[in-house]
Design an enzyme around this catalytic site. Structure first.
Site, PDB file in Angstrom:
ATOM      1  CG  ASP A  37      -0.535   3.248   5.982  1.00  0.00           C
ATOM      2  OD1 ASP A  37      -1.372   3.706   5.201  1.00  0.00           O
ATOM      3  OD2 ASP A  37       0.136   4.206   6.713  1.00  0.00           O
ATOM      4  CD  GLU A  91      -5.064   0.777  -1.788  1.00  0.00           C
ATOM      5  OE1 GLU A  91      -5.772  -0.326  -1.232  1.00  0.00           O
ATOM      6  OE2 GLU A  91      -4.976   1.826  -1.276  1.00  0.00           O
ATOM      7  CG  ASP A 144      -1.627   1.341   1.367  1.00  0.00           C
ATOM      8  OD1 ASP A 144      -2.043   1.641   0.135  1.00  0.00           O
ATOM      9  OD2 ASP A 144      -2.269   1.448   2.349  1.00  0.00           O
TER      10      ASP A 144
END
Length: 191
Positions: A152, A77, A17
């Site tokens: 996160d 992501e 991420d």
């Protein structure tokens, strides 16, 4: 960080991420229909450092993670929208640094939008980060303290789980059509 794992017959997936200040990562070892977490954490970059230096540190630290865990595949992501163009530019650069850290080591990489990740884990593309973390904990059978996992970090694991589900649909963890159904089938998670 724990010692480097031995590659078994399974698949190792790195989920990322990306962020220009905080980047979450999660490493899953998939063996058959089960996955276990090899590592999960957040790379915190010095907010006082110039943006190019943060990108270099991100590239170096993710490179070290790739060398340690030797993932077979990576899922990131993908930033898709934002209100501030400067923030989106920085986020896109962080994603590029993360991709390069993986791709320079010849590891296949796939991108997923936040909505795709949320839908894969919760059945809803507009789920909250806390709902995603809850489902990560449930699907990967993590201990109760995982409820305190940084968002996160849980997002990075969610990206890895999303990739696992897309990659091996018949063997993917069961998807639930609603929170109510999941909780009916797992009353122990209400604690």
């Amino acid at each position: 960080m724990p010692p480097s794992p031995e590659h078994a017959d399974g698949l190792i997936i790195l989920g990322i991420d990306p962020g220009s200040r905080h980047t979450g990562y999660g490493v899953l070892a998939v063996e058959g229909e089960r996955a276990r977490v090899l590592a999960v954490d957040v790379i915190h970059l010095d907010e006082q450092a110039a943006h190019p230096l943060r990108l270099l540190r991100l590239f170096e630290q993710l490179g070290a993670i790739v060398e340690r865990y030797r993932p077979d595949e990576c899922a990131l992501e993908m930033p898709v929208y934002g209100r501030n163009p400067q923030s989106m530019l920085k986020l896109g650069r962080a994603q590029a640094a993360a991709m390069l850290a993986v791709l320079t080591r010849q590891i296949p990489t796939v991108e997923y939008t936040p909505k795709e990740v949320k839908k894969a884990l919760t059945g809803r593309g507009n789920a909250t980060k806390e709902q995603v973390r809850f489902m990560v904990q449930a699907l990967l059978e993590l201990p109760a303290e995982a409820a305190r996992l940084a968002l996160d970090a849980s997002d990075a694991l969610a990206v890895a789980v999303c990739h696992w589900q897309h990659r091996t649909c018949p063997h993917a963890p069961r998807r639930y059509s609603s929170w109510a159904r999941f909780l009916r089938e797992h009353p122990e998670r209400l604690e």
